[in-house]
Design a protein around this motif. Structure first.
Motif, PDB file in Angstrom:
ATOM      1  N   VAL A 116      11.207   3.235  -5.047  1.00 27.29           N
ATOM      2  CA  VAL A 116       9.970   2.706  -4.462  1.00 27.29           C
ATOM      3  C   VAL A 116      10.252   1.434  -3.668  1.00 27.29           C
ATOM      4  O   VAL A 116       9.785   1.285  -2.536  1.00 27.29           O
ATOM      5  CB  VAL A 116       8.894   2.474  -5.545  1.00 27.29           C
ATOM      6  N   ASP A 117      11.021   0.519  -4.239  1.00 31.44           N
ATOM      7  CA  ASP A 117      11.328  -0.729  -3.535  1.00 31.44           C
ATOM      8  C   ASP A 117      12.076  -0.470  -2.232  1.00 31.44           C
ATOM      9  O   ASP A 117      11.847  -1.126  -1.220  1.00 31.44           O
ATOM     10  CB  ASP A 117      12.149  -1.666  -4.419  1.00 31.44           C
ATOM     11  N   LYS A 118      12.958   0.522  -2.244  1.00 33.15           N
ATOM     12  CA  LYS A 118      13.802   0.802  -1.085  1.00 33.15           C
ATOM     13  C   LYS A 118      13.111   1.697  -0.043  1.00 33.15           C
ATOM     14  O   LYS A 118      13.243   1.470   1.144  1.00 33.15           O
ATOM     15  CB  LYS A 118      15.079   1.487  -1.578  1.00 33.15           C
ATOM     16  N   ARG A 119      12.344   2.699  -0.500  1.00 29.49           N
ATOM     17  CA  ARG A 119      11.850   3.721   0.425  1.00 29.49           C
ATOM     18  C   ARG A 119      10.347   3.766   0.623  1.00 29.49           C
ATOM     19  O   ARG A 119       9.877   4.396   1.564  1.00 29.49           O
ATOM     20  CB  ARG A 119      12.305   5.094  -0.060  1.00 29.49           C
ATOM     21  N   VAL A 120       9.569   3.136  -0.263  1.00 29.38           N
ATOM     22  CA  VAL A 120       8.113   3.223  -0.157  1.00 29.38           C
ATOM     23  C   VAL A 120       7.505   1.891   0.260  1.00 29.38           C
ATOM     24  O   VAL A 120       6.680   1.849   1.175  1.00 29.38           O
ATOM     25  CB  VAL A 120       7.474   3.715  -1.481  1.00 29.38           C
ATOM     26  N   VAL A 121       7.924   0.803  -0.375  1.00 25.67           N
ATOM     27  CA  VAL A 121       7.365  -0.515  -0.064  1.00 25.67           C
ATOM     28  C   VAL A 121       7.468  -0.857   1.428  1.00 25.67           C
ATOM     29  O   VAL A 121       6.506  -1.369   2.006  1.00 25.67           O
ATOM     30  CB  VAL A 121       8.003  -1.605  -0.949  1.00 25.67           C
ATOM     31  N   PRO A 122       8.597  -0.546   2.105  1.00 22.24           N
ATOM     32  CA  PRO A 122       8.692  -0.896   3.530  1.00 22.24           C
ATOM     33  C   PRO A 122       7.784  -0.084   4.455  1.00 22.24           C
ATOM     34  O   PRO A 122       7.589  -0.466   5.612  1.00 22.24           O
ATOM     35  CB  PRO A 122      10.160  -0.616   3.881  1.00 22.24           C
ATOM     36  N   LEU A 123       7.226   1.027   3.974  1.00 25.98           N
ATOM     37  CA  LEU A 123       6.391   1.874   4.833  1.00 25.98           C
ATOM     38  C   LEU A 123       5.049   1.210   5.126  1.00 25.98           C
ATOM     39  O   LEU A 123       4.505   0.495   4.280  1.00 25.98           O
ATOM     40  CB  LEU A 123       6.131   3.227   4.161  1.00 25.98           C
ATOM     41  N   PRO A 124       4.490   1.482   6.296  1.00 22.63           N
ATOM     42  CA  PRO A 124       3.136   0.985   6.553  1.00 22.63           C
ATOM     43  C   PRO A 124       2.150   1.719   5.650  1.00 22.63           C
ATOM     44  O   PRO A 124       2.453   2.823   5.176  1.00 22.63           O
ATOM     45  CB  PRO A 124       2.909   1.334   8.026  1.00 22.63           C
ATOM     46  N   PRO A 125       0.986   1.135   5.402  1.00 20.82           N
ATOM     47  CA  PRO A 125      -0.006   1.835   4.580  1.00 20.82           C
ATOM     48  C   PRO A 125      -0.308   3.201   5.196  1.00 20.82           C
ATOM     49  O   PRO A 125      -0.363   3.338   6.418  1.00 20.82           O
ATOM     50  CB  PRO A 125      -1.233   0.927   4.634  1.00 20.82           C
ATOM     51  N   PRO A 126      -0.467   4.212   4.352  1.00 22.52           N
ATOM     52  CA  PRO A 126      -0.740   5.543   4.899  1.00 22.52           C
ATOM     53  C   PRO A 126      -2.101   5.602   5.572  1.00 22.52           C
ATOM     54  O   PRO A 126      -3.038   4.906   5.186  1.00 22.52           O
ATOM     55  CB  PRO A 126      -0.704   6.452   3.679  1.00 22.52           C
ATOM     56  N   ARG A 127      -2.164   6.413   6.592  1.00 18.70           N
ATOM     57  CA  ARG A 127      -3.449   6.637   7.291  1.00 18.70           C
ATOM     58  C   ARG A 127      -4.209   7.705   6.532  1.00 18.70           C
ATOM     59  O   ARG A 127      -3.665   8.729   6.169  1.00 18.70           O
ATOM     60  CB  ARG A 127      -3.183   7.097   8.721  1.00 18.70           C
ATOM     61  N   MET A 128      -5.464   7.452   6.321  1.00 18.40           N
ATOM     62  CA  MET A 128      -6.301   8.422   5.622  1.00 18.40           C
ATOM     63  C   MET A 128      -7.009   9.285   6.656  1.00 18.40           C
ATOM     64  O   MET A 128      -7.371   8.829   7.718  1.00 18.40           O
ATOM     65  CB  MET A 128      -7.311   7.734   4.713  1.00 18.40           C
ATOM     66  N   GLY A 129      -7.211  10.501   6.327  1.00 20.07           N
ATOM     67  CA  GLY A 129      -7.852  11.451   7.221  1.00 20.07           C
ATOM     68  C   GLY A 129      -7.261  12.812   7.005  1.00 20.07           C
ATOM     69  O   GLY A 129      -6.446  13.017   6.103  1.00 20.07           O
TER      70      GLY A 129
END
Length: 133
Positions: A116-129
């Motif tokens: 999570v720290d390496k691959r998820v935290v750096p991602l922008p917040p997901p777009r909902m829709g």
């Protein structure tokens, strides 16, 4: 703010989450939730779906909740992805075989918090829709 991670307690629940990339909005959310649970004492690992290529010849592996030495539940979902129940399995040989198999996959996985720290935290917040489903 990071929540400190307690030492793993023997006998606590272990979770193996198989992930496919790119991560969906739901999976990003779920991995953040699972990371919080890990920081509160659960143990978890992540396994890339590519690791299962030879194993999933007949379709995706089932979702299982295993109580070693006792029984397990095979969780069922409808076509829309909603949980519709689970079937309890009490056959000790079946439970032992699946428990051993899942444990071997767990050992191959990456620590969930590290993932999570390496691959998820750096991602922008997901777009909902509709594209996020």
């Amino acid at each position: 703010m990071k929540i400190p991670r307690p030492e793993a307690v023997p006998g606590t629940m272990r979770r193996l989450r198989v992930v496919e990339t790119p991560l969906t909005a739901y999976l990003q959310w779920e991995l953040h939730l699972l990371a919080l649970r890990m920081r509160l004492g659960e143990r978890g690992r992540v396994l890339d779906a590519g690791e299962l290529t030879g194993v999933e010849r007949d379709g995706p592996l089932p979702e299982l909740v295993i109580f070693p030495g006792r029984h397990m539940y095979h969780v069922h979902y409808d076509d829309g992805g909603a949980c519709v129940g689970a079937r309890r399995i009490d056959d000790a040989d079946v439970v032992a075989a699946w428990g051993s198999f899942v444990s071997s996959l767990y050992e191959r996985g990456e620590d969930l918090l590290t993932y999570v720290d390496k691959r998820v935290v750096p991602l922008p917040p997901p777009r909902m829709g509709t594209e996020a489903r």
